[in-house]
Design a protein around this motif. Structure first.
Motif, PDB file in Angstrom:
ATOM      1  N   SER A  69      60.216  24.872  79.280  1.00 48.71           N
ATOM      2  CA  SER A  69      59.855  26.134  79.865  1.00 48.71           C
ATOM      3  C   SER A  69      60.922  27.282  79.215  1.00 48.71           C
ATOM      4  CB  SER A  69      60.145  26.030  81.450  1.00 48.71           C
ATOM      5  OG  SER A  69      59.382  25.124  81.862  1.00 48.71           O
ATOM      6  N   LEU A  70      62.363  27.103  79.108  1.00 47.67           N
ATOM      7  CA  LEU A  70      62.992  28.292  78.616  1.00 47.67           C
ATOM      8  C   LEU A  70      62.936  28.433  77.022  1.00 47.67           C
ATOM      9  CD1 LEU A  70      65.551  29.851  78.853  1.00 47.67           C
ATOM     10  CD2 LEU A  70      66.845  28.069  78.271  1.00 47.67           C
ATOM     11  N   PHE A  71      62.301  27.316  76.225  1.00 45.96           N
ATOM     12  CA  PHE A  71      61.993  27.692  74.941  1.00 45.96           C
ATOM     13  C   PHE A  71      60.745  28.297  74.794  1.00 45.96           C
ATOM     14  CE2 PHE A  71      59.476  25.951  71.262  1.00 45.96           C
ATOM     15  CZ  PHE A  71      60.329  26.221  70.381  1.00 45.96           C
ATOM     16  N   ILE A  72      59.706  28.176  75.728  1.00 44.60           N
ATOM     17  CA  ILE A  72      58.523  28.627  75.690  1.00 44.60           C
ATOM     18  C   ILE A  72      58.632  30.405  76.134  1.00 44.60           C
ATOM     19  CG2 ILE A  72      56.269  28.831  76.494  1.00 44.60           C
ATOM     20  CD1 ILE A  72      56.099  25.931  76.589  1.00 44.60           C
ATOM     21  N   TYR A  73      59.521  30.477  77.123  1.00 51.84           N
ATOM     22  CA  TYR A  73      59.763  31.760  77.563  1.00 51.84           C
ATOM     23  C   TYR A  73      60.410  32.791  76.512  1.00 51.84           C
ATOM     24  CZ  TYR A  73      61.925  35.666  79.992  1.00 51.84           C
ATOM     25  OH  TYR A  73      62.738  36.565  80.359  1.00 51.84           O
ATOM     26  N   LEU A  74      61.127  32.061  75.722  1.00 55.16           N
ATOM     27  CA  LEU A  74      61.987  32.852  74.731  1.00 55.16           C
ATOM     28  C   LEU A  74      61.140  33.067  73.619  1.00 55.16           C
ATOM     29  CD1 LEU A  74      65.509  31.342  74.847  1.00 55.16           C
ATOM     30  CD2 LEU A  74      64.817  33.447  75.804  1.00 55.16           C
ATOM     31  N   LYS A  75      60.197  31.938  73.217  1.00 57.55           N
ATOM     32  CA  LYS A  75      59.113  32.208  72.130  1.00 57.55           C
ATOM     33  C   LYS A  75      58.135  32.852  72.512  1.00 57.55           C
ATOM     34  CE  LYS A  75      56.566  29.079  69.015  1.00 57.55           C
ATOM     35  NZ  LYS A  75      56.867  29.919  68.019  1.00 57.55           N
ATOM     36  N   GLU A  76      57.674  33.208  73.511  1.00 56.35           N
ATOM     37  CA  GLU A  76      56.389  33.961  73.831  1.00 56.35           C
ATOM     38  C   GLU A  76      56.882  35.374  74.358  1.00 56.35           C
ATOM     39  OE1 GLU A  76      53.382  33.016  73.533  1.00 56.35           O
ATOM     40  OE2 GLU A  76      53.963  31.395  72.687  1.00 56.35           O
ATOM     41  N   TRP A  77      57.984  35.705  74.026  1.00 54.96           N
ATOM     42  CA  TRP A  77      58.490  37.011  74.640  1.00 54.96           C
ATOM     43  C   TRP A  77      57.718  38.061  73.791  1.00 54.96           C
ATOM     44  CZ3 TRP A  77      61.544  38.084  78.340  1.00 54.96           C
ATOM     45  CH2 TRP A  77      62.161  39.497  78.566  1.00 54.96           C
ATOM     46  N   LEU A  78      56.885  39.096  74.291  1.00 46.00           N
ATOM     47  CA  LEU A  78      56.244  40.235  73.736  1.00 46.00           C
ATOM     48  C   LEU A  78      57.103  41.433  73.774  1.00 46.00           C
ATOM     49  CD1 LEU A  78      53.523  40.895  72.457  1.00 46.00           C
ATOM     50  CD2 LEU A  78      52.684  41.704  74.650  1.00 46.00           C
ATOM     51  N   THR A  79      57.441  41.885  72.638  1.00 44.80           N
ATOM     52  CA  THR A  79      58.460  43.125  72.635  1.00 44.80           C
ATOM     53  C   THR A  79      57.744  44.356  72.958  1.00 44.80           C
ATOM     54  OG1 THR A  79      57.650  43.384  70.076  1.00 44.80           O
ATOM     55  CG2 THR A  79      59.747  42.060  70.704  1.00 44.80           C
ATOM     56  N   ASP A  80      58.635  45.448  73.147  1.00 45.45           N
ATOM     57  CA  ASP A  80      57.996  46.682  73.547  1.00 45.45           C
ATOM     58  C   ASP A  80      57.228  47.090  72.329  1.00 45.45           C
ATOM     59  OD1 ASP A  80      59.416  46.851  75.994  1.00 45.45           O
ATOM     60  OD2 ASP A  80      60.930  47.711  74.874  1.00 45.45           O
ATOM     61  N   GLY A  81      56.217  47.660  72.713  1.00 46.99           N
ATOM     62  CA  GLY A  81      55.019  48.351  71.783  1.00 46.99           C
ATOM     63  C   GLY A  81      53.898  48.920  72.470  1.00 46.99           C
ATOM     64  N   SER A  82      52.868  48.795  71.683  1.00 52.05           N
ATOM     65  CA  SER A  82      51.619  49.278  72.585  1.00 52.05           C
ATOM     66  C   SER A  82      50.408  48.653  72.064  1.00 52.05           C
ATOM     67  CB  SER A  82      51.408  50.947  72.443  1.00 52.05           C
ATOM     68  OG  SER A  82      51.329  51.146  71.134  1.00 52.05           O
ATOM     69  N   LEU A  83      49.194  48.451  72.875  1.00 53.13           N
ATOM     70  CA  LEU A  83      48.128  47.843  72.471  1.00 53.13           C
ATOM     71  C   LEU A  83      47.089  49.036  72.140  1.00 53.13           C
ATOM     72  CD1 LEU A  83      47.543  45.198  75.113  1.00 53.13           C
ATOM     73  CD2 LEU A  83      48.008  44.862  72.518  1.00 53.13           C
ATOM     74  N   ALA A  84      46.520  49.236  70.854  1.00 51.77           N
ATOM     75  CA  ALA A  84      45.825  50.274  70.447  1.00 51.77           C
ATOM     76  C   ALA A  84      44.332  49.994  70.248  1.00 51.77           C
ATOM     77  CB  ALA A  84      46.378  50.948  69.277  1.00 51.77           C
ATOM     78  N   TRP A  85      43.369  50.564  70.950  1.00 49.76           N
ATOM     79  CA  TRP A  85      41.957  50.383  70.338  1.00 49.76           C
ATOM     80  C   TRP A  85      41.778  51.460  69.620  1.00 49.76           C
ATOM     81  CZ3 TRP A  85      37.901  47.000  70.361  1.00 49.76           C
ATOM     82  CH2 TRP A  85      36.806  47.729  70.487  1.00 49.76           C
ATOM     83  N   SER A  86      41.149  51.506  68.604  1.00 47.45           N
ATOM     84  CA  SER A  86      40.665  52.521  67.652  1.00 47.45           C
ATOM     85  C   SER A  86      39.077  53.072  68.161  1.00 47.45           C
ATOM     86  CB  SER A  86      40.767  52.089  66.141  1.00 47.45           C
ATOM     87  OG  SER A  86      39.735  50.948  66.173  1.00 47.45           O
ATOM     88  N   GLY A  87      38.183  52.203  68.856  1.00 51.73           N
ATOM     89  CA  GLY A  87      37.157  52.463  68.969  1.00 51.73           C
ATOM     90  C   GLY A  87      36.390  51.450  68.233  1.00 51.73           C
ATOM     91  N   GLU A  88      36.786  50.736  67.469  1.00 55.56           N
ATOM     92  CA  GLU A  88      36.165  49.306  66.819  1.00 55.56           C
ATOM     93  C   GLU A  88      36.954  48.432  66.901  1.00 55.56           C
ATOM     94  OE1 GLU A  88      33.209  50.065  65.604  1.00 55.56           O
ATOM     95  OE2 GLU A  88      33.246  51.877  66.146  1.00 55.56           O
ATOM     96  N   ALA A  89      38.252  48.227  66.862  1.00 55.39           N
ATOM     97  CA  ALA A  89      39.113  46.988  66.767  1.00 55.39           C
ATOM     98  C   ALA A  89      40.482  47.232  67.458  1.00 55.39           C
ATOM     99  CB  ALA A  89      39.212  46.539  65.449  1.00 55.39           C
ATOM    100  N   TRP A  90      41.074  46.189  68.009  1.00 55.33           N
ATOM    101  CA  TRP A  90      42.388  46.197  68.470  1.00 55.33           C
ATOM    102  C   TRP A  90      43.546  46.007  67.415  1.00 55.33           C
ATOM    103  CZ3 TRP A  90      43.526  47.567  73.282  1.00 55.33           C
ATOM    104  CH2 TRP A  90      42.545  47.585  74.262  1.00 55.33           C
ATOM    105  N   CYS A  91      44.670  46.675  67.826  1.00 53.32           N
ATOM    106  CA  CYS A  91      45.808  46.444  67.009  1.00 53.32           C
ATOM    107  C   CYS A  91      47.186  46.335  67.810  1.00 53.32           C
ATOM    108  CB  CYS A  91      45.886  47.546  65.801  1.00 53.32           C
ATOM    109  SG  CYS A  91      46.391  48.963  66.358  1.00 53.32           S
ATOM    110  N   TRP A  92      47.953  46.122  67.299  1.00 58.78           N
ATOM    111  CA  TRP A  92      49.274  45.883  67.998  1.00 58.78           C
ATOM    112  C   TRP A  92      50.224  47.022  67.205  1.00 58.78           C
ATOM    113  CZ3 TRP A  92      51.963  45.095  72.269  1.00 58.78           C
ATOM    114  CH2 TRP A  92      53.353  45.020  72.369  1.00 58.78           C
ATOM    115  N   ARG A  93      50.955  47.680  67.853  1.00 57.31           N
ATOM    116  CA  ARG A  93      51.660  48.915  67.559  1.00 57.31           C
ATOM    117  C   ARG A  93      53.137  48.342  68.099  1.00 57.31           C
ATOM    118  NH1 ARG A  93      48.663  54.507  68.188  1.00 57.31           N
ATOM    119  NH2 ARG A  93      46.885  53.903  66.732  1.00 57.31           N
TER     120      ARG A  93
END
Length: 157
Positions: A58-82
């Motif tokens: 559980s600790l290994f998965i928790y550390l591996k699955e960490w999503l850093t600060d940023g933003s989800l952006a929808w361009s009107g056509e597709a998603w991207c991670w900033r």
């Protein structure tokens, strides 16, 4: 049918994740201690070993699955991670749970080696209420193929 307009929604770190992990590990340890105090000794050593392995996984998965600060952006056509530096990466966004005021989403992207990775985020409307409706509309919008989109634009004129 028209796609949702462009929207950018910030994603922060889930600060309660580590405390939930610690709480679940303590509950498991307390349960095992309780079983041991009842006198069931035959399977307790194996249960403690299994508990320790599960806590480490559980600790290994928790550390591996960490999503850093940023933003989800929808361009009107597709998603991207900033990310925090403004670097954009194309992603696929999948809704895992929708409770109206919050969404649990899976963010699928390719890592540096070209292998797909998946991160999870719990999106809450109160974090950015003015963009919540647009974000929810964008989450349920589907990217349109380029060829079909061009044909639709010609048909509309």
């Amino acid at each position: 049918m028209h796609n949702a307009p462009p929207v950018v929604f910030p994603v922060g770190r889930f600060v309660w994740g580590r405390w939930i992990l610690v709480l679940l590990a303590l509950i498991g340890a307390f349960g095992l201690y309780f079983v041991q105090s009842l006198g069931v000794t035959a399977s307790v050593p194996w249960a403690w070993a299994l508990w320790a392995v599960l806590v480490m996984v559980s600790l290994f998965i928790y550390l591996k699955e960490w999503l850093t600060d940023g933003s989800l952006a929808w361009s009107g056509e597709a998603w991207c991670w900033r990310d925090a530096r403004g670097h954009e990466t194309g992603i696929q966004l999948v809704v895992l749970a929708d409770v109206g005021s919050a969404l649990w989403v899976a963010v699928r992207m390719l890592n540096n080696a070209g292998w797909p990775t998946q991160r999870f985020a719990w999106m809450v409307g109160r974090e950015m209420p003015q963009a919540w409706h647009g974000f929810r509309c964008a989450v349920y919008s589907r990217p349109r193929p380029e060829r079909k989109m061009a044909e639709r634009e010609v048909d509309e004129y």
